[in-house]
Design a protein around this motif. Structure first.
Motif, PDB file in Angstrom:
ATOM      1  N   HIS A 474      14.131 -11.997   2.758  1.00  0.00           N
ATOM      2  CA  HIS A 474      13.104 -12.031   2.023  1.00  0.00           C
ATOM      3  C   HIS A 474      12.677 -13.715   2.140  1.00  0.00           C
ATOM      4  O   HIS A 474      13.489 -14.477   1.986  1.00  0.00           O
ATOM      5  CB  HIS A 474      13.309 -11.774   0.732  1.00  0.00           C
ATOM      6  N   ASN A 475      11.342 -13.828   2.384  1.00  0.00           N
ATOM      7  CA  ASN A 475      10.944 -15.135   2.422  1.00  0.00           C
ATOM      8  C   ASN A 475       9.363 -15.113   2.078  1.00  0.00           C
ATOM      9  O   ASN A 475       8.447 -14.652   2.845  1.00  0.00           O
ATOM     10  CB  ASN A 475      10.923 -15.683   4.000  1.00  0.00           C
ATOM     11  N   LYS A 476       9.251 -15.754   0.883  1.00  0.00           N
ATOM     12  CA  LYS A 476       7.820 -15.513   0.317  1.00  0.00           C
ATOM     13  C   LYS A 476       6.685 -16.274   0.980  1.00  0.00           C
ATOM     14  O   LYS A 476       5.674 -15.939   1.131  1.00  0.00           O
ATOM     15  CB  LYS A 476       8.073 -16.171  -1.112  1.00  0.00           C
ATOM     16  N   GLU A 477       7.172 -17.427   1.943  1.00  0.00           N
ATOM     17  CA  GLU A 477       6.329 -17.751   2.662  1.00  0.00           C
ATOM     18  C   GLU A 477       5.718 -17.078   3.753  1.00  0.00           C
ATOM     19  O   GLU A 477       4.476 -17.307   4.215  1.00  0.00           O
ATOM     20  CB  GLU A 477       7.128 -18.854   3.623  1.00  0.00           C
ATOM     21  N   PHE A 478       6.195 -15.958   4.191  1.00  0.00           N
ATOM     22  CA  PHE A 478       5.683 -14.971   5.186  1.00  0.00           C
ATOM     23  C   PHE A 478       5.126 -13.782   4.520  1.00  0.00           C
ATOM     24  O   PHE A 478       4.678 -12.945   5.186  1.00  0.00           O
ATOM     25  CB  PHE A 478       6.627 -14.369   6.226  1.00  0.00           C
ATOM     26  N   LEU A 479       5.001 -13.727   3.288  1.00  0.00           N
ATOM     27  CA  LEU A 479       4.226 -12.546   2.527  1.00  0.00           C
ATOM     28  C   LEU A 479       2.762 -12.392   2.897  1.00  0.00           C
ATOM     29  O   LEU A 479       2.277 -11.496   3.038  1.00  0.00           O
ATOM     30  CB  LEU A 479       4.308 -12.728   0.935  1.00  0.00           C
ATOM     31  N   ARG A 480       2.143 -13.570   3.202  1.00  0.00           N
ATOM     32  CA  ARG A 480       0.671 -13.790   3.637  1.00  0.00           C
ATOM     33  C   ARG A 480       0.403 -12.932   4.825  1.00  0.00           C
ATOM     34  O   ARG A 480      -0.675 -12.622   5.245  1.00  0.00           O
ATOM     35  CB  ARG A 480       0.111 -15.086   3.793  1.00  0.00           C
ATOM     36  N   LEU A 481       1.376 -12.497   5.609  1.00  0.00           N
ATOM     37  CA  LEU A 481       1.451 -11.609   6.708  1.00  0.00           C
ATOM     38  C   LEU A 481       1.020 -10.284   6.460  1.00  0.00           C
ATOM     39  O   LEU A 481       0.475  -9.377   7.182  1.00  0.00           O
ATOM     40  CB  LEU A 481       2.568 -11.691   7.617  1.00  0.00           C
ATOM     41  N   LEU A 482       1.148  -9.951   5.018  1.00  0.00           N
ATOM     42  CA  LEU A 482       0.525  -8.440   4.700  1.00  0.00           C
ATOM     43  C   LEU A 482      -0.893  -8.639   4.328  1.00  0.00           C
ATOM     44  O   LEU A 482      -1.382  -8.849   3.168  1.00  0.00           O
ATOM     45  CB  LEU A 482       1.511  -8.273   3.346  1.00  0.00           C
ATOM     46  N   ILE A 483      -1.638  -8.136   5.341  1.00  0.00           N
ATOM     47  CA  ILE A 483      -2.902  -8.213   5.354  1.00  0.00           C
ATOM     48  C   ILE A 483      -3.799  -6.909   5.398  1.00  0.00           C
ATOM     49  O   ILE A 483      -4.968  -6.828   5.198  1.00  0.00           O
ATOM     50  CB  ILE A 483      -3.601  -9.175   6.514  1.00  0.00           C
ATOM     51  N   GLU A 484      -2.966  -5.870   5.765  1.00  0.00           N
ATOM     52  CA  GLU A 484      -3.548  -4.399   5.934  1.00  0.00           C
ATOM     53  C   GLU A 484      -4.146  -4.055   4.584  1.00  0.00           C
ATOM     54  O   GLU A 484      -3.533  -4.467   3.482  1.00  0.00           O
ATOM     55  CB  GLU A 484      -2.563  -3.640   6.512  1.00  0.00           C
ATOM     56  N   ALA A 485      -4.994  -3.385   4.543  1.00  0.00           N
ATOM     57  CA  ALA A 485      -5.436  -2.846   3.256  1.00  0.00           C
ATOM     58  C   ALA A 485      -4.741  -1.888   2.422  1.00  0.00           C
ATOM     59  O   ALA A 485      -4.680  -1.984   1.371  1.00  0.00           O
ATOM     60  CB  ALA A 485      -6.849  -1.904   3.788  1.00  0.00           C
ATOM     61  N   GLU A 486      -3.760  -1.199   3.191  1.00  0.00           N
ATOM     62  CA  GLU A 486      -2.886  -0.472   2.529  1.00  0.00           C
ATOM     63  C   GLU A 486      -1.799  -1.459   1.774  1.00  0.00           C
ATOM     64  O   GLU A 486      -1.328  -1.139   0.809  1.00  0.00           O
ATOM     65  CB  GLU A 486      -2.103   0.500   3.387  1.00  0.00           C
ATOM     66  N   ARG A 541       8.299  -8.033   9.585  1.00  0.00           N
ATOM     67  CA  ARG A 541       9.173  -7.030   9.210  1.00  0.00           C
ATOM     68  C   ARG A 541       9.981  -7.131   7.944  1.00  0.00           C
ATOM     69  O   ARG A 541       9.864  -6.200   6.983  1.00  0.00           O
ATOM     70  CB  ARG A 541      10.499  -6.724  10.361  1.00  0.00           C
ATOM     71  N   ASN A 542      10.426  -8.348   7.618  1.00  0.00           N
ATOM     72  CA  ASN A 542      10.940  -8.685   6.339  1.00  0.00           C
ATOM     73  C   ASN A 542       9.850  -8.912   5.391  1.00  0.00           C
ATOM     74  O   ASN A 542      10.099  -8.408   3.933  1.00  0.00           O
ATOM     75  CB  ASN A 542      11.517 -10.196   6.388  1.00  0.00           C
ATOM     76  N   SER A 543       8.464  -9.183   5.520  1.00  0.00           N
ATOM     77  CA  SER A 543       7.578  -8.829   4.501  1.00  0.00           C
ATOM     78  C   SER A 543       7.200  -7.656   4.041  1.00  0.00           C
ATOM     79  O   SER A 543       7.203  -7.117   3.120  1.00  0.00           O
ATOM     80  CB  SER A 543       6.189  -9.662   5.125  1.00  0.00           C
ATOM     81  N   ARG A 544       7.174  -6.789   5.114  1.00  0.00           N
ATOM     82  CA  ARG A 544       7.036  -5.175   4.770  1.00  0.00           C
ATOM     83  C   ARG A 544       8.276  -4.736   3.984  1.00  0.00           C
ATOM     84  O   ARG A 544       7.957  -3.817   3.012  1.00  0.00           O
ATOM     85  CB  ARG A 544       6.729  -4.472   5.943  1.00  0.00           C
ATOM     86  N   LEU A 545       9.488  -5.143   4.337  1.00  0.00           N
ATOM     87  CA  LEU A 545      10.575  -4.713   3.435  1.00  0.00           C
ATOM     88  C   LEU A 545      10.554  -5.265   2.162  1.00  0.00           C
ATOM     89  O   LEU A 545      10.880  -4.423   1.198  1.00  0.00           O
ATOM     90  CB  LEU A 545      11.902  -5.061   4.301  1.00  0.00           C
ATOM     91  N   SER A 546      10.120  -6.521   2.150  1.00  0.00           N
ATOM     92  CA  SER A 546       9.858  -7.040   0.693  1.00  0.00           C
ATOM     93  C   SER A 546       9.046  -6.319  -0.075  1.00  0.00           C
ATOM     94  O   SER A 546       9.366  -6.066  -1.519  1.00  0.00           O
ATOM     95  CB  SER A 546       9.407  -8.700   0.759  1.00  0.00           C
ATOM     96  N   LEU A 547       7.769  -5.855   0.435  1.00  0.00           N
ATOM     97  CA  LEU A 547       6.886  -4.992  -0.363  1.00  0.00           C
ATOM     98  C   LEU A 547       7.601  -3.642  -0.739  1.00  0.00           C
ATOM     99  O   LEU A 547       7.232  -3.189  -1.848  1.00  0.00           O
ATOM    100  CB  LEU A 547       5.473  -4.736   0.633  1.00  0.00           C
ATOM    101  N   MET A 548       8.452  -2.958   0.187  1.00  0.00           N
ATOM    102  CA  MET A 548       9.045  -1.757  -0.227  1.00  0.00           C
ATOM    103  C   MET A 548      10.260  -1.746  -1.077  1.00  0.00           C
ATOM    104  O   MET A 548      10.301  -1.023  -1.978  1.00  0.00           O
ATOM    105  CB  MET A 548       9.465  -1.022   1.030  1.00  0.00           C
TER     106      MET A 548
END
Length: 570
Positions: A474-486, A541-548
């Protein structure tokens, strides 16, 4: 985020209008369903504009002009007729993921209750038979309300009130005694009009016969039958002796309570306290309360009975406390019981009753106020009984006739999780239909299966990650990559969880949490079906895994409160 916006509006109102506490408390912040109107919205300008003789939109403009800059807020807009809409910065949106991953099972907990003591009494079914499906809804409701209050920092005690000293328990005793006589002499056949007739009565009678042989046998029991049940009970007490009659009563109540506790354990419910009505008849507890009411002119004598002046206090008529034969009424011991609750220094006392007790509220509330004197608050919540269906067929129930489905039977057929959750799907004071066939189904039409499957899918993702020997970083710096509406929709839903916990407890509406779980699961399923989580690109991938992972924690936290399991595999 809601608290941040509320404080910003509060400071603005204090600067512009020197707003008082009442006004400040009226600030409401809601989530915008339509993204074009921002992330959060407040209608405070429309609520207060008339108070200050302002146009709502102009009033909103004045509020906004005095709002301090805040790094969490990207921009503020005003929409007709006076809504104030707040757009939140991307970093602020993503912060909820970081918060969940840090707090884990503590996410959503708060201390708004400040350890205030609350006594919550629920179920309290007469110990005259097993718990049936009619009791199930109040059981699930009471337990989840208790869990929600605990989650909000209250010190909660769950109590079951055992009505073991009234007429219904005497009727139970007579019912058992007659079955006992039929076991002793096969030639005996008794009338069971007005008596309890379930198979469990046979079981209790058999236990007594096995252990006590002929000790309670009355040669001429039939000759002492009377069509008036009270007279029949008095006859039996005189012939058998009050001591032996009470011995049968104690055995019967103990066996039924043992069964009730077993059922509650299967339902996932544990009470902190079991309070017996009979204890109020000991040590002059009841008589002291009656004397207090007499001395303070809350009672009067009429027709050789003692009456409570409940009409003067707002009830539709006065009520009997002590009957002509000197027996107490349920109201008398209920008043004494609530006096006991007050004496135990609970700041708030919650009673959960069946909706058929609606008319009983004024007399208990009036009596409570006499003794509480503002030191304690009584809240009475009503729960409608659920209608039980098997497909299109409605199942009728009657405890007295023995025609009912026990809660244990329902638990065995559909399981604890479905039983608890289905009872929570509607607001407690609304009628609901419990479809057994739907509760047993393993498809997306079953909300419990749907929610548990969402959790299992997330667990499956991390299991596959482990099998592929890919590390999750997990790296909070890359959470901004989560841009999809879902993705953004799930993030917003996760951010709502603490508010859901607060509101569900404040309004005593656990169905709000149940609905939230279903909505979050829907978001997860939609995302899972559309996007691949385990992809080659490390940061995304890690950002999506953080979301999950964050979603998984929220599902687990909410399921703990609702009292259902979250399997890792289905």
């Amino acid at each position: 985020m809601k608290n941040i916006i509320q404080n910003l509006i509060k400071k603005s109102l204090e600067k512009t209008y020197a707003a008082d506490k009442t006004i400040i408390n009226s600030i409401e912040i809601s989530i915008c369903k339509n993204k074009k109107f921002g992330d959060f919205s407040s209608n405070i300008a429309m609520k207060l504009s008339s108070k200050y003789g302002e146009n709502p939109r102009i009033f909103a403009e004045k509020i906004v002009s005095k709002i301090e800059k805040n790094s969490n807020i990207l921009k503020i807009e005003i929409a007709n007729p006076g809504f104030i809409n707040f757009y939140i910065s991307k970093d602020t949106q993503y912060a909820v993921i970081e918060k969940i991953l840090k707090e884990k099972n503590l996410f959503g907990k708060n201390n708004s209750g400040e350890s205030s003591k609350i006594l919550i009494e629920f179920i309290s079914a007469n110990p005259t038979g097993p718990l049936h499906v009619g009791h199930g809804r109040g059981a699930a409701f009471g337990d989840v309300i208790s869990n929600l209050l605990n989650e909000n920092g209250y010190d909660v005690v769950k109590e079951y009130y055992v009505n073991d000293a009234g007429k219904q328990v005497d009727i139970l005793t007579i019912s058992v005694l007659q079955r006992y006589h039929e076991l002793v002499d096969k030639n005996f056949e008794f009338s069971y009009d007005e008596l309890y007739q379930g198979d469990y009565i046979w079981d209790i009678a058999a236990e007594i016969h096995r252990n006590y042989k002929l000790e309670f046998y009355i040669n001429n029991l039939k000759n002492n039958y009377d069509e008036f049940i009270d007279k029949y009970i008095d006859n039996v007490k005189n012939i058998l002796s009050l001591k032996k009659f009470n011995h049968i009563k104690t055995i019967s109540v103990d066996l039924i309570l043992k069964d009730i506790k077993k059922t509650l354990n299967n339902t996932g419910i544990n009470f902190d306290s079991w309070f017996f009505e009979s204890s109020l008849l000991k040590n002059d507890n009841l008589s002291n309360i009656i004397n207090y009411l007499k001395e303070n002119n809350f009672t009067y004598k009429k027709d050789k009975a003692l009456w409570f002046r409940s009409e003067d206090l707002g009830d539709e008529k006065d009520r009997v406390l002590i009957k002509e034969n000197n027996d107490h009424t349920y109201l008398a011991t209920d008043i004494a019981y609530h006096h006991n609750k007050i004496h135990r220094n609970f700041e708030k006392i919650i009673n959960i009753w069946g909706a058929d007790h609606h008319g009983y509220i004024p007399r208990i509330q009036n009596a409570f106020d006499i003794f509480a004197r503002g030191k304690s608050k009584l809240i009475i919540l009503l729960v409608q009984f659920a209608n039980l269906f098997r497909g299109d067929e409605k199942i009728s129930m009657s405890t007295r006739s023995g025609e009912f489905i026990t809660l244990d039977h329902l638990l065995k057929e559909v399981g604890k999780d479905a039983t608890r959750f289905f009872y929570l799907t509607r607001k407690s004071d609304q009628h609901m239909d419990f479809d057994i066939e739907l509760a047993k189904s393993n498809n997306n039409n079953n909300p419990v299966f749907y929610i548990q499957y969402a959790h299992a899918r997330i667990c499956g993702i991390f299991k596959l990650l482990e099998e592929k020997r890919i590390k999750f970083n997990h790296n909070k710096e890359f959470l901004r990559l989560l841009i999809e509406a879902e993705e953004l929709s799930i993030i917003k839903k996760l951010s709502l969880y603490p508010d859901i916990i607060t509101i569900s407890a404040k309004k005593y509406e656990p169905h709000l949490l149940a609905n939230y779980m279903r909505e979050l699961s829907q978001e997860i399923h939609a995302y899972y079906n559309k996007f691949q989580i385990i992809i080659d690109e490390d940061n995304l991938r890690n950002s999506r895994l953080s979301l999950m992972q964050a979603s998984k924690y929220v599902l687990q936290n909410s399921s703990r409160i609702v009292g259902i399991n979250m399997p890792e595999k289905m």
